[in-house]
Design a protein around this motif. Structure first.
Motif, PDB file in Angstrom:
ATOM      1  N   GLN A 120    -111.797 -39.952  56.832  1.00 41.15           N
ATOM      2  CA  GLN A 120    -111.527 -41.307  57.292  1.00 41.15           C
ATOM      3  C   GLN A 120    -110.595 -42.036  56.326  1.00 41.15           C
ATOM      4  O   GLN A 120    -109.731 -42.811  56.744  1.00 41.15           O
ATOM      5  N   ASP A 121    -110.752 -41.774  55.030  1.00 42.96           N
ATOM      6  CA  ASP A 121    -109.864 -42.396  54.045  1.00 42.96           C
ATOM      7  C   ASP A 121    -108.420 -42.010  54.296  1.00 42.96           C
ATOM      8  O   ASP A 121    -107.504 -42.852  54.202  1.00 42.96           O
ATOM      9  N   LEU A 122    -108.173 -40.749  54.605  1.00 41.76           N
ATOM     10  CA  LEU A 122    -106.812 -40.279  54.851  1.00 41.76           C
ATOM     11  C   LEU A 122    -106.223 -40.901  56.110  1.00 41.76           C
ATOM     12  O   LEU A 122    -105.043 -41.276  56.142  1.00 41.76           O
ATOM     13  N   LEU A 123    -107.027 -41.008  57.144  1.00 44.64           N
ATOM     14  CA  LEU A 123    -106.533 -41.619  58.376  1.00 44.64           C
ATOM     15  C   LEU A 123    -106.173 -43.078  58.160  1.00 44.64           C
ATOM     16  O   LEU A 123    -105.169 -43.571  58.705  1.00 44.64           O
ATOM     17  N   GLU A 124    -106.966 -43.787  57.357  1.00 43.99           N
ATOM     18  CA  GLU A 124    -106.687 -45.200  57.112  1.00 43.99           C
ATOM     19  C   GLU A 124    -105.473 -45.398  56.220  1.00 43.99           C
ATOM     20  O   GLU A 124    -104.688 -46.331  56.422  1.00 43.99           O
ATOM     21  N   LYS A 125    -105.277 -44.521  55.239  1.00 43.11           N
ATOM     22  CA  LYS A 125    -104.153 -44.663  54.326  1.00 43.11           C
ATOM     23  C   LYS A 125    -102.840 -44.162  54.916  1.00 43.11           C
ATOM     24  O   LYS A 125    -101.767 -44.647  54.539  1.00 43.11           O
ATOM     25  N   HIS A 126    -102.930 -43.192  55.794  1.00 48.67           N
ATOM     26  CA  HIS A 126    -101.711 -42.565  56.326  1.00 48.67           C
ATOM     27  C   HIS A 126    -101.786 -42.450  57.851  1.00 48.67           C
ATOM     28  O   HIS A 126    -101.791 -41.339  58.394  1.00 48.67           O
ATOM     29  N   PRO A 127    -101.832 -43.579  58.543  1.00 44.81           N
ATOM     30  CA  PRO A 127    -101.963 -43.510  60.009  1.00 44.81           C
ATOM     31  C   PRO A 127    -100.771 -42.865  60.702  1.00 44.81           C
ATOM     32  O   PRO A 127    -100.911 -42.326  61.802  1.00 44.81           O
ATOM     33  N   ASP A 128     -99.602 -42.901  60.052  1.00 46.09           N
ATOM     34  CA  ASP A 128     -98.396 -42.346  60.684  1.00 46.09           C
ATOM     35  C   ASP A 128     -98.095 -40.918  60.232  1.00 46.09           C
ATOM     36  O   ASP A 128     -97.189 -40.287  60.772  1.00 46.09           O
ATOM     37  N   ASP A 129     -98.831 -40.428  59.260  1.00 46.30           N
ATOM     38  CA  ASP A 129     -98.547 -39.094  58.721  1.00 46.30           C
ATOM     39  C   ASP A 129     -99.405 -37.992  59.325  1.00 46.30           C
ATOM     40  O   ASP A 129     -99.010 -36.822  59.299  1.00 46.30           O
ATOM     41  N   PHE A 130    -100.576 -38.366  59.830  1.00 47.34           N
ATOM     42  CA  PHE A 130    -101.505 -37.344  60.314  1.00 47.34           C
ATOM     43  C   PHE A 130    -102.015 -37.688  61.708  1.00 47.34           C
ATOM     44  O   PHE A 130    -102.356 -38.844  61.981  1.00 47.34           O
ATOM     45  N   LYS A 131    -102.064 -36.673  62.552  1.00 46.38           N
ATOM     46  CA  LYS A 131    -102.805 -36.783  63.794  1.00 46.38           C
ATOM     47  C   LYS A 131    -104.251 -36.405  63.516  1.00 46.38           C
ATOM     48  O   LYS A 131    -104.527 -35.529  62.689  1.00 46.38           O
ATOM     49  N   LYS A 132    -105.160 -37.046  64.178  1.00 44.88           N
ATOM     50  CA  LYS A 132    -106.578 -36.873  63.878  1.00 44.88           C
ATOM     51  C   LYS A 132    -107.001 -35.407  63.972  1.00 44.88           C
ATOM     52  O   LYS A 132    -107.654 -34.879  63.070  1.00 44.88           O
ATOM     53  N   ASP A 133    -106.626 -34.750  65.061  1.00 41.39           N
ATOM     54  CA  ASP A 133    -107.044 -33.357  65.247  1.00 41.39           C
ATOM     55  C   ASP A 133    -106.398 -32.428  64.222  1.00 41.39           C
ATOM     56  O   ASP A 133    -107.038 -31.502  63.711  1.00 41.39           O
ATOM     57  N   ASP A 134    -105.114 -32.661  63.910  1.00 35.22           N
ATOM     58  CA  ASP A 134    -104.430 -31.820  62.934  1.00 35.22           C
ATOM     59  C   ASP A 134    -105.052 -31.971  61.550  1.00 35.22           C
ATOM     60  O   ASP A 134    -105.224 -30.979  60.823  1.00 35.22           O
ATOM     61  N   LEU A 135    -105.388 -33.201  61.191  1.00 31.23           N
ATOM     62  CA  LEU A 135    -105.992 -33.437  59.883  1.00 31.23           C
ATOM     63  C   LEU A 135    -107.369 -32.784  59.797  1.00 31.23           C
ATOM     64  O   LEU A 135    -107.736 -32.219  58.762  1.00 31.23           O
TER      65      LEU A 135
END
Length: 263
Positions: A92-107
């Motif tokens: 969740q930390d990564l999704l919040e910090k990098h919303p444009d860099d990662f797709k949820k499923d890929d991450l």
């Protein structure tokens, strides 16, 4: 011959043609002409494509997931040369910090690959603390997570080597029990599973620890009954190392205190 051929390639292309012409000449004794031998370098070159194919396939199979490559780029201290256990909730930390860099499923897939890697499991099995994305230690790894990482590493090594690694596994679990700070019963409650084989290994490690603890307790009782006023005098009486006796007695006294219950 192409314009881009190297001098060595030109030599190798010419030699077979010249050898073929020479082979057509009859021998003086009337026997059939000998077949020309191919140059050693040419034979080796013919074998190289066969050897390169498996290497190319292995390289393709080791292709890194794009999301993992991005994690390496953003957090080299966590996903680079050294692996550290990640704090719970890092997804969740990564999704919040990098919303444009990662797709949820890929991450999710990338973190799963990372967490199942042997290097990551080694970090967990070693009991290293969990870290946040900035590399700060934030919390200990739960004893059950350390235990399961040890079991998985053992499974992989045994499968790879075919060796009997059970003694090493028992010893490593015994060290994990001691490092957990829990008593043997509390540790067993946390990690015991439905797998009879792993439970048997656990029981063997716990029995070994119980035997060691019994020896320490026996030494402490012997010291208390000896009437000696110092641990050094007691050690000298039995011809033992004084420092080792002091450490053993200190641990035996600590073990008489009740251990904290499992959280």
């Amino acid at each position: 011959m192409t314009d881009t051929a190297t001098p060595q390639e030109e030599i190798q292309e010419v030699q077979p043609a010249e050898a073929e012409g020479a082979a057509q000449q009859p021998r003086a004794d009337g026997r059939p002409p000998r077949q020309p031998r191919q140059p050693r370098q040419q034979q080796q070159q013919k074998q190289k494509p066969k050897q390169a194919a498996p290497q190319q396939q292995a390289a393709r199979s080791r292709k890194v997931h794009p999301a993992l490559e991005k994690l390496f780029e953003l957090y080299p201290n966590m996903f680079g040369a050294r692996f550290l256990p990640l704090k719970l909730g890092v997804f969740q930390d990564l999704l919040e910090k990098h919303p444009d860099d990662f797709k949820k499923d890929d991450l999710k897939v990338a973190l799963g690959l990372h967490a199942r890697s042997t290097r990551y499991l080694e970090a967990v099995a070693a009991g290293l603390a969990r870290h946040d994305l900035d590399g700060n230690a934030v919390e200990p790894v739960a004893p059950e997570h350390v235990h399961h990482a040890i079991l998985e590493l053992h499974r992989r090594r045994a499968q790879r080597t075919g060796e009997d690694l059970r003694p090493q596994l028992v010893a490593r679990i015994a060290r994990a029990v001691e490092a957990s700070g829990l008593d043997r019963e509390a540790y067993a409650v946390l990690v015991r599973s439905r797998d009879e084989d792993t439970n048997a290994v656990l029981d063997e490690a716990l029995a070994e620890l119980a035997q060691q603890a019994a020896k320490r307790e026996a030494l402490l009782r012997a010291f208390e009954a000896s009437g000696r006023d110092s641990e050094q005098a007691f050690a000298e009486m039995y011809g033992m190392d004084a420092d080792e006796v002091a450490r053993t007695l200190a641990r035996a006294r600590a073990e008489r205190q009740p251990a904290p219950p499992a959280a």
